[in-house]
Design a protein around this motif. Structure first.
Motif, PDB file in Angstrom:
ATOM      1  N   GLY A  87      -7.727  66.827 -31.610  1.00  0.00           N
ATOM      2  CA  GLY A  87      -8.152  68.126 -32.085  1.00  0.00           C
ATOM      3  C   GLY A  87      -8.416  69.180 -31.032  1.00  0.00           C
ATOM      4  N   PHE A  88      -8.153  68.895 -29.775  1.00  0.00           N
ATOM      5  CA  PHE A  88      -8.478  69.855 -28.725  1.00  0.00           C
ATOM      6  C   PHE A  88      -7.647  71.124 -28.833  1.00  0.00           C
ATOM      7  N   ARG A 105      -9.178  73.351 -31.348  1.00  0.00           N
ATOM      8  CA  ARG A 105     -10.399  73.982 -30.846  1.00  0.00           C
ATOM      9  C   ARG A 105     -10.067  75.113 -29.881  1.00  0.00           C
ATOM     10  N   ALA A 108      -8.931  78.034 -31.944  1.00  0.00           N
ATOM     11  CA  ALA A 108     -10.072  78.642 -32.631  1.00  0.00           C
ATOM     12  C   ALA A 108     -10.897  79.477 -31.657  1.00  0.00           C
ATOM     13  N   PHE A 109     -11.050  79.000 -30.439  1.00  0.00           N
ATOM     14  CA  PHE A 109     -11.767  79.766 -29.414  1.00  0.00           C
ATOM     15  C   PHE A 109     -11.055  81.086 -29.137  1.00  0.00           C
TER      16      PHE A 109
END
Length: 127
Positions: A8-9, A12, A15-16
Motif C-alpha cells: 500500500g505504499f 499512500r 494520497a499524500f
C-alpha cells in the motif's frame, strides 16, 4: 528507500500528493525503491541505483524507512551504528542532500531504541 512493510505504499504516496500538494506543485518528483537494503553493505550500490533513476537530477532528500530494516547488526552496538552513520554520511555527501532515517521509539514513545550515536549526529528529531 522504503524497507518497512511494502503493502500500500504507492497508494499512500499518491494520497499524500493529492492532499498535501493540492495542485500547488506540478509533477513533484517522487521515487520509491521498495527493495531490501543493508545500508552499510549496499551503500555504494544504493547511490548508483539512485543515480540511475534520477539520471541528471539530484535528490533533495533520501528517506530510509526504517533504520531497523536497513541495519544488518544491532542498533545497540557502537561499531554497527558507527558504520551505519558513515554509510548515511556517504549518501549525504554523494548528493549534497539531507538523509532522513526513520526510527520508531519503543512502546510508550519514550525510548529511542538505545542508539545514542545516531541521536548525537542528528540535527532534528520528531516525536
Amino acid at each position: 528507500m522504503r524497507a518497512g512493510g511494502r503493502g500500500g505504499f504507492r497508494a499512500r504516496a499518491e494520497a499524500f500528493r493529492h492532499k498535501k500538494l493540492d495542485g500547488k506543485s506540478v509533477n513533484a518528483p517522487f521515487f520509491l525503491m521498495a527493495s531490501p537494503l543493508s545500508l552499510v553493505a549496499d551503500q555504494a550500490a544504493f547511490v548508483q541505483s539512485i543515480r540511475a533513476q534520477l539520471v541528471d537530477k539530484k535528490p533533495v532528500a533520501v528517506i530510509i524507512d526504517t533504520l531497523n530494516r536497513s541495519l544488518a547488526g544491532s542498533e545497540s552496538d557502537d561499531k554497527d551504528m558507527a558504520a551505519y552513520v558513515r554509510a548515511s554520511d556517504a549518501i549525504r555527501d554523494a548528493f549534497k542532500c539531507v538523509v532522513v532515517i526513520v526510527h520508531h521509539c519503543g512502546h510508550g514513545g519514550s525510548d529511542p531504541g538505545g542508539i545514542p550515536r545516531l541521536w548525537a549526529r542528528s540535527t532534528r528529531r520528531l516525536r
